[in-house]
Design a protein around this motif. Structure first.
Motif, PDB file in Angstrom:
ATOM      1  N   GLY A 161       0.795  -1.209   0.000  1.00  0.00           N
ATOM      2  CA  GLY A 161       0.000   0.000   0.000  1.00  0.00           C
ATOM      3  C   GLY A 161       0.832   1.265   0.000  1.00  0.00           C
ATOM      4  O   GLY A 161       0.439   2.278  -0.590  1.00  0.00           O
ATOM      5  N   GLN A 162       1.987   1.235   0.631  1.00  0.00           N
ATOM      6  CA  GLN A 162       2.683   2.487   0.882  1.00  0.00           C
ATOM      7  C   GLN A 162       4.095   2.589   0.336  1.00  0.00           C
ATOM      8  O   GLN A 162       4.655   3.666   0.308  1.00  0.00           O
ATOM      9  CB  GLN A 162       2.756   2.721   2.392  1.00  0.00           C
TER      10      GLN A 162
ATOM     11  N   MET B   1       9.115   9.085  -2.271  1.00  0.00           N
ATOM     12  CA  MET B   1       8.366   9.083  -0.988  1.00  0.00           C
ATOM     13  C   MET B   1       6.960   9.616  -1.232  1.00  0.00           C
ATOM     14  O   MET B   1       6.739  10.822  -1.209  1.00  0.00           O
ATOM     15  CB  MET B   1       9.015  10.008   0.034  1.00  0.00           C
ATOM     16  N   PRO B   2       6.032   8.798  -1.418  1.00  0.00           N
ATOM     17  CA  PRO B   2       4.692   9.245  -1.779  1.00  0.00           C
ATOM     18  C   PRO B   2       3.836   9.427  -0.546  1.00  0.00           C
ATOM     19  O   PRO B   2       4.217   9.059   0.561  1.00  0.00           O
ATOM     20  CB  PRO B   2       4.173   8.077  -2.595  1.00  0.00           C
ATOM     21  N   ARG B   3       2.721  10.002  -0.785  1.00  0.00           N
ATOM     22  CA  ARG B   3       1.617   9.932   0.165  1.00  0.00           C
ATOM     23  C   ARG B   3       1.855  10.386   1.586  1.00  0.00           C
ATOM     24  O   ARG B   3       1.701   9.628   2.515  1.00  0.00           O
ATOM     25  CB  ARG B   3       1.162   8.471   0.266  1.00  0.00           C
ATOM     26  N   LEU B  81       3.968   4.344   9.370  1.00  0.00           N
ATOM     27  CA  LEU B  81       5.401   4.268   9.107  1.00  0.00           C
ATOM     28  C   LEU B  81       6.085   5.435   9.783  1.00  0.00           C
ATOM     29  O   LEU B  81       5.445   6.409  10.162  1.00  0.00           O
ATOM     30  CB  LEU B  81       5.665   4.310   7.600  1.00  0.00           C
ATOM     31  N   ARG B  85       3.662   8.027   6.718  1.00  0.00           N
ATOM     32  CA  ARG B  85       2.710   7.319   5.878  1.00  0.00           C
ATOM     33  C   ARG B  85       1.839   6.423   6.742  1.00  0.00           C
ATOM     34  O   ARG B  85       2.291   5.897   7.752  1.00  0.00           O
ATOM     35  CB  ARG B  85       3.466   6.456   4.847  1.00  0.00           C
ATOM     36  N   ARG B  86       0.591   6.288   6.343  1.00  0.00           N
ATOM     37  CA  ARG B  86      -0.353   5.457   7.087  1.00  0.00           C
ATOM     38  C   ARG B  86      -0.942   4.394   6.177  1.00  0.00           C
ATOM     39  O   ARG B  86      -1.118   4.619   4.980  1.00  0.00           O
ATOM     40  CB  ARG B  86      -1.543   6.303   7.564  1.00  0.00           C
ATOM     41  N   ASP B 202      -5.989   6.054   2.487  1.00  0.00           N
ATOM     42  CA  ASP B 202      -5.106   5.264   3.338  1.00  0.00           C
ATOM     43  C   ASP B 202      -5.481   3.786   3.336  1.00  0.00           C
ATOM     44  O   ASP B 202      -4.658   2.928   3.607  1.00  0.00           O
ATOM     45  CB  ASP B 202      -5.129   5.800   4.773  1.00  0.00           C
ATOM     46  N   GLY B 205      -4.396   2.509  -0.447  1.00  0.00           N
ATOM     47  CA  GLY B 205      -3.026   2.757  -0.889  1.00  0.00           C
ATOM     48  C   GLY B 205      -2.921   3.732  -2.042  1.00  0.00           C
ATOM     49  O   GLY B 205      -2.113   3.553  -2.948  1.00  0.00           O
TER      50      GLY B 205
END
Lengths: 246, 246
Positions: A161-162, B1-3, B81, B85-86, B202, B205
């Motif tokens: 997912g991340q 590094m997304p999201r 994380l 990130r979640r 979340d 993803g």
DNA sequence: CGTCACCTTGAAATTAGTCAATGGACGTGG
DNA sequence: CCACGTCCATTGACTAATTTCAAGGTGACG
């Protein structure tokens, strides 16, 4: 519609050169489950069988009265979509159960496929269940196994997912090393690595092509090295950093 | 590094206007777990509490002697994380346990957050364990619950690993409807839908922005409709087709 | 020597993410 | 009642990550 998974289609169940039963279950390489049995002084006389690489060991939905443990080799749980997409749900190393909940289930909701040649043992569910409800302490250990399996699934959920491609693959390698280490199968930061890139791809939710690129990158950056099926980690800290493990 | 996940950061545990205990656990809306208790003629006098939307109900690693069930409202399991990130591991609807394995665990490896205002009950693990090892039949039902939870995680693994944005969101909606239907909370293909797009993001993803685009698309194609927190499915077959359910 | 299964690589196409601005809904305090 | 702030959703323009398509290359093996 991404990721047709090429030619890696199942070849049907194939319990090839089956072997003898009767051995005790207490082998060091059996890992967690073996240890569980040992700690509780349990011993079974499981049926044993051997399966060739790439073959199905278990077909989704097949009714079975047995709980299976991998004794030798690598296998994986895999789910298939109708259009051919595949997802490897987890890799099974020696000592891993096909499913922790399996003693209580009639059938499983995924396939189990051999990656290398696999030797595995099957234990009667009824026996197992009897012992579990006999000894509460045993049940506790067993539930720990279930919890570990669920947590592992969640870990992978976070991955898919991340995380970016690099992170996913770095983590796959790192986590494999950890698991193999516990089984004493790592020497000098290197271990047997029988995975094809297509299988890595199906495990981390990427394309084989992209896996190839990322692996090249890891190799060319001097983080890992692969020679004749042996993977060696050359720069553990850097690999960990990529994997986001601090 | 997304999201990066924006502002949806936890506000610390908050067992706000806590309420009375003492009610029996047999309520229809309690779903699977409630049914389990009922079938086996079990009754507990659980502690009850209420938590406001967006607050933490359970903090990862916190030691607890209780197993919790959602009585009312929506909650979710979430992993974080280090970089913020979640990942929402699963949505919890009335009747869902925070974790099926929880009776046997000291602590859990994820957070539980309230989505709506949530009322939940906590049952002593020791009591629960005692009853479980007493009655093998009960244990069987219980293990079924564990298996269902694991399978659900695997289902979501497939989603995140193999499916496109549209498919993921379509499936999220469809599966929510199924679960709510079992609880009698769906009328005329419509149901309460308290999820913010950030939470959907979340869970599947993706980025909130992209979720917005996909939701617009689903709306503009006449597949769904959302009005004041109520989601209505207008074209179930087409939505199913997108979700890959045949 | 040919085949097969696998890995690599490049170029182009897609999907999803990032950045940034806008607008609506809602609640709060003056 | 209005001004303000906050939280969300929406949209456009642009960028980045990953997939797709296609072509070669390698090594194992019969």
């Amino acid at each position: 519609m991404p990721r047709s998974t090429g030619t890696a289609v199942a070849r049907g169940p194939d319990l090839a050169p089956q072997t003898t039963g009767g051995l005790s279950v207490h082998e060091s390489s059996w890992g967690r489950f073996g240890k569980l049995l040992h700690q509780h002084q349990l011993s079974f006389t499981p049926v044993r069988q051997t399966v060739r690489p790439r073959r199905n060991i278990y077909v989704r939905g097949e009714v079975s009265e047995h709980t299976c443990v991998v004794c030798e080799g690598w296998a994986c749980r895999v789910a298939r979509l109708l259009d051919g997409r595949r997802q490897i749900l987890s890799l099974l190393l020696p000592g891993d159960l096909f499913s922790a909940m399996s003693p209580f289930q009639q059938s499983l909701d995924f396939y189990v496929e051999a990656i290398t040649e696999v030797r595995y043992a099957a234990i009667k569910n009824s026996e197992l269940r009897a012992k579990l409800s006999d000894a509460p302490v045993l049940l506790d250990s067993f539930m720990e196994l279930c919890a570990a399996e669920a947590n592992d699934a969640y870990q992978r959920l976070i991955d898919l997912g991340q995380r970016l491609a690099e992170e996913r693959i770095a983590l796959l390698i790192l986590q494999l090393m950890e698991r193999l280490e516990r089984r004493g199968l790592v020497h000098d930061q290197s271990f047997e690595f029988p995975l094809r890139q297509l299988q890595i791809a199906d495990a981390v939710g990427l394309t084989p092509v992209h896996v190839s690129r990322v692996m090249s990158l890891l190799r060319n950056s001097g983080l890992i090295e692969i020679q004749s099926g042996i993977l060696r980690i050359l720069d553990l800290p850097k690999l960990r950093r990529i994997g986001g493990q601090r």
